[in-house]
Scaffold this motif. Structure first.
Motif, PDB file in Angstrom:
ATOM      1  N   ASP A   1     -10.716  -3.290   8.010  1.00  0.00           N
ATOM      2  CA  ASP A   1     -11.286  -4.579   8.405  1.00  0.00           C
ATOM      3  C   ASP A   1     -10.906  -5.710   7.462  1.00  0.00           C
ATOM      4  O   ASP A   1     -11.608  -6.697   7.367  1.00  0.00           O
ATOM      5  CB  ASP A   1     -12.816  -4.485   8.474  1.00  0.00           C
ATOM      6  N   SER A   2      -9.786  -5.580   6.745  1.00  0.00           N
ATOM      7  CA  SER A   2      -9.477  -6.588   5.741  1.00  0.00           C
ATOM      8  C   SER A   2      -8.047  -7.087   5.797  1.00  0.00           C
ATOM      9  O   SER A   2      -7.541  -7.583   4.819  1.00  0.00           O
ATOM     10  CB  SER A   2      -9.757  -6.016   4.345  1.00  0.00           C
ATOM     11  N   SER A   3      -7.323  -6.934   6.898  1.00  0.00           N
ATOM     12  CA  SER A   3      -5.918  -7.329   6.872  1.00  0.00           C
ATOM     13  C   SER A   3      -5.430  -7.793   8.230  1.00  0.00           C
ATOM     14  O   SER A   3      -6.088  -7.632   9.239  1.00  0.00           O
ATOM     15  CB  SER A   3      -5.046  -6.159   6.432  1.00  0.00           C
ATOM     16  N   PHE A   4      -4.228  -8.366   8.189  1.00  0.00           N
ATOM     17  CA  PHE A   4      -3.444  -8.596   9.381  1.00  0.00           C
ATOM     18  C   PHE A   4      -2.330  -7.564   9.376  1.00  0.00           C
ATOM     19  O   PHE A   4      -1.961  -7.047   8.330  1.00  0.00           O
ATOM     20  CB  PHE A   4      -2.903 -10.019   9.385  1.00  0.00           C
ATOM     21  N   ASP A   5      -1.736  -7.324  10.496  1.00  0.00           N
ATOM     22  CA  ASP A   5      -1.144  -6.055  10.859  1.00  0.00           C
ATOM     23  C   ASP A   5      -0.161  -5.390   9.921  1.00  0.00           C
ATOM     24  O   ASP A   5       0.041  -4.209  10.025  1.00  0.00           O
ATOM     25  CB  ASP A   5      -0.486  -6.193  12.225  1.00  0.00           C
ATOM     26  N   VAL A   6       0.512  -6.084   9.009  1.00  0.00           N
ATOM     27  CA  VAL A   6       1.567  -5.440   8.228  1.00  0.00           C
ATOM     28  C   VAL A   6       1.056  -4.664   7.026  1.00  0.00           C
ATOM     29  O   VAL A   6       1.769  -3.825   6.496  1.00  0.00           O
ATOM     30  CB  VAL A   6       2.598  -6.473   7.741  1.00  0.00           C
ATOM     31  N   VAL A   7      -0.146  -4.920   6.556  1.00  0.00           N
ATOM     32  CA  VAL A   7      -0.628  -4.275   5.335  1.00  0.00           C
ATOM     33  C   VAL A   7      -1.313  -2.966   5.704  1.00  0.00           C
ATOM     34  O   VAL A   7      -2.509  -2.902   5.904  1.00  0.00           O
ATOM     35  CB  VAL A   7      -1.585  -5.196   4.563  1.00  0.00           C
ATOM     36  N   ARG A   8      -0.522  -1.920   5.813  1.00  0.00           N
ATOM     37  CA  ARG A   8      -1.042  -0.614   6.167  1.00  0.00           C
ATOM     38  C   ARG A   8      -0.061   0.449   5.703  1.00  0.00           C
ATOM     39  O   ARG A   8       1.090   0.167   5.393  1.00  0.00           O
ATOM     40  CB  ARG A   8      -1.269  -0.507   7.673  1.00  0.00           C
ATOM     41  N   LEU A   9      -0.540   1.684   5.670  1.00  0.00           N
ATOM     42  CA  LEU A   9       0.318   2.795   5.284  1.00  0.00           C
ATOM     43  C   LEU A   9       1.233   3.170   6.438  1.00  0.00           C
ATOM     44  O   LEU A   9       0.796   3.266   7.589  1.00  0.00           O
ATOM     45  CB  LEU A   9      -0.526   3.995   4.872  1.00  0.00           C
ATOM     46  N   SER A  10       2.487   3.407   6.112  1.00  0.00           N
ATOM     47  CA  SER A  10       3.453   3.811   7.121  1.00  0.00           C
ATOM     48  C   SER A  10       3.275   5.294   7.428  1.00  0.00           C
ATOM     49  O   SER A  10       3.098   6.122   6.538  1.00  0.00           O
ATOM     50  CB  SER A  10       4.876   3.543   6.615  1.00  0.00           C
ATOM     51  N   TRP A  11       3.343   5.637   8.717  1.00  0.00           N
ATOM     52  CA  TRP A  11       3.199   7.037   9.113  1.00  0.00           C
ATOM     53  C   TRP A  11       4.344   7.882   8.573  1.00  0.00           C
ATOM     54  O   TRP A  11       4.152   9.055   8.240  1.00  0.00           O
ATOM     55  CB  TRP A  11       3.130   7.157  10.635  1.00  0.00           C
ATOM     56  N   SER A  12       5.526   7.307   8.492  1.00  0.00           N
ATOM     57  CA  SER A  12       6.651   8.062   7.936  1.00  0.00           C
ATOM     58  C   SER A  12       6.413   8.409   6.468  1.00  0.00           C
ATOM     59  O   SER A  12       6.729   9.514   6.023  1.00  0.00           O
ATOM     60  CB  SER A  12       7.953   7.261   8.090  1.00  0.00           C
TER      61      SER A  12
ATOM     62  N   PRO B   1       0.811  -1.228   0.000  1.00  0.00           N
ATOM     63  CA  PRO B   1       0.000   0.000   0.000  1.00  0.00           C
ATOM     64  C   PRO B   1       0.836   1.266   0.000  1.00  0.00           C
ATOM     65  O   PRO B   1       0.403   2.293  -0.530  1.00  0.00           O
ATOM     66  CB  PRO B   1      -0.837  -0.126   1.282  1.00  0.00           C
ATOM     67  N   ASN B   2       2.044   1.231   0.576  1.00  0.00           N
ATOM     68  CA  ASN B   2       2.902   2.417   0.556  1.00  0.00           C
ATOM     69  C   ASN B   2       3.338   2.744  -0.871  1.00  0.00           C
ATOM     70  O   ASN B   2       3.384   3.913  -1.268  1.00  0.00           O
ATOM     71  CB  ASN B   2       4.127   2.181   1.443  1.00  0.00           C
ATOM     72  N   VAL B   3       3.661   1.709  -1.655  1.00  0.00           N
ATOM     73  CA  VAL B   3       4.045   1.923  -3.054  1.00  0.00           C
ATOM     74  C   VAL B   3       2.864   2.441  -3.855  1.00  0.00           C
ATOM     75  O   VAL B   3       2.994   3.374  -4.660  1.00  0.00           O
ATOM     76  CB  VAL B   3       4.598   0.612  -3.657  1.00  0.00           C
TER      77      VAL B   3
END
Length: 449
Positions: free
Chosen positions: A345-356, A253-255
């Motif tokens: 509501d669709s993932s386990f913890d690593v698939v998210r946007l990084s705050w940095s 998701p970051n890319v």
């Protein structure tokens, strides 16, 4: 010399006798080789190293299909993942549960771990193994951006707990520990996993795994029980295709988020500077790739709308004097849109946007619009300095009396001119106020001042 019929028959008999002896001898020699070849089997080896996404789900599906076509003994999945998307995890687990041949999951190498979605994949294997120095667990689903209320969080957790309990019961594993891994994020080492009946064996390397798996009995999807013969199996690697590798990269998701911003910036830069071509081409390519990646991700399109709205506000800030109000609204809109971009509501913890990545993008976007586009717009508002329009405002000298027409010297060139606001005497300083074809309309500097 004539050959009697009896002599001919004796020679044919002798030739046939010796040919058969040579055939029997050749078959006796080749029989062990043929037997050994028949006993050698193939195990197709896959490698999942990274997040679980649609590309990895497609990779596992293709690997199982190819193993079935090759009549392989089993499929071996080397697993090292921090987690991934729930939908992709369901696809991989579904393919493993319905596989017509054994699927072995091996958490390796040393130092690897199967976290979050990796726990589901490990428990779904017909034969689960871990290398020394690895760990398993912490499968609690979490938010990927915006916060969710307690009711929604309970629904997500209960759904994941029921999913992993079903898998554990199907494979006769410790479903109590599996549920705790989802509800309480517990994790265990390879020795603890073997003791808790979460995995089937611990192996140092691939050869050790195949040797220990030999003779194990597994139950396939149709209910048939088969015995693994992997002691002398040939391990055949199956790498990802180039398409799957690219899809796996942009599924981050970051890319996808960065590609979305670059696409909008490129198109806006092309609109404000027509003829550049390259920014527009890069922008369109980035946008298409970003939307392709978002189609594979659980995207919240309200977040996409807020990001587009923030770009509009930044552009309006340059055109309208709002004293920073529009820019502040653009920054807030970009932050909120970035936080809401991925559904929670669709993932386990690593698939998210990084705050940095979010903060860096917000700062870079503000600088881009305030500095780069601001300078470009100001340059467009400057008066022309070349051509006929560049003559306006320039000063020169009257070469003849202008009453009202005559000649003037401007930019070292002789021009036909018409005086406005009264006649102008020879030698006076004049200022160009407008240009009509090749005739300058001038006025006296002394009279204007």
């Amino acid at each position: 010399m004539r050959i009697r019929s009896g002599q001919w028959c004796m020679r044919c008999f002798a030739n046939r006798f010796f040919c058969r002896r040579w055939l029997y001898l050749l078959g006796f020699v080749l029989c062990p080789c043929e037997f050994a070849f028949a006993q050698s089997s193939v195990v197709l080896s896959l490698k999942l190293d990274g997040t679980i996404n649609p590309a990895t789900a497609q990779y596992v599906h293709r690997g199982i299909e190819q193993a079935v076509q090759q009549r392989a003994e089993a499929v071996l999945i080397h697993l090292n993942t921090p987690g991934g998307l729930l939908e992709s995890t369901r696809q991989i687990v579904g393919d493993m549960l319905d596989a017509p041949l054994p699927v072995i999951v091996y958490v390796s190498p040393a130092g690897a771990h199967a976290g979050s979605a990796g726990v589901f994949v490990t428990l779904a294997a017909h034969l689960a193994a871990m290398a020394p120095g690895t760990n398993l667990g912490a499968a609690h689903p979490v938010s990927m951006g915006e916060q969710v209320d307690s009711v929604m969080n309970a629904k997500i957790t209960n759904d994941a707990a029921a999913f992993i309990r079903t898998i554990a019961e199907k494979r006769n594993r410790n479903f109590s520990w599996a549920e705790q891994a989802v509800r309480n994020s517990v994790a265990i080492t390879e020795t603890e996993a073997l003791h808790e009946h979460v995995i089937d064996l611990i192996a140092d390397q691939d050869a050790d795994l195949l040797r220990k798996a030999d003779g194990k009995r597994v139950v396939l999807a149709g209910g048939d029980t088969i015995t693994l013969h992997t002691a002398h199996a040939i391990l055949q690697p199956l790498p990802m295709t180039t398409t799957e590798e690219i899809l796996s990269l942009i599924s981050d998701p970051n890319v996808a988020y960065v590609l979305l911003l670059l696409g909008m910036f490129g198109i806006l830069f092309e609109l404000y500077n027509p003829g550049g071509v390259l920014p527009g081409i890069i922008g369109v390519i980035c946008l298409i790739v970003a939307f392709y990646a978002m189609n594979a991700l659980p995207v919240n399109y309200a977040g996409v709308g807020l990001i587009i709205f923030s770009v509009i506000l930044f552009v309006l800030e340059i055109k309208i004097a709002s004293h920073g109000a529009l820019a502040l609204g653009g920054i807030i809109s970009l932050l909120l849109g970035s936080m809401m971009l991925i559904k929670p509501d669709s993932s386990f913890d690593v698939v998210r946007l990084s705050w940095s990545v979010i903060l860096f993008s917000v700062v870079l976007t503000a600088v881009f619009f305030f500095v780069v586009i601001g300078i470009g717009l100001k340059a467009q508002q400057l008066k022309p300095v070349t051509g006929i329009q560049g003559m306006i405002g320039e000063r020169g000298k009257a070469l003849t009396d202008l009453s009202p027409a005559g000649d003037v010297l401007v930019h070292g060139e002789r021009w036909h001119a018409v005086a406005e606001g009264g006649p102008i005497a020879e030698g006076e300083i004049v200022e160009v106020i407008r240009v009509d074809n090749l005739t300058l309309h001038v006025r006296s500097v002394a009279s204007s001042s």
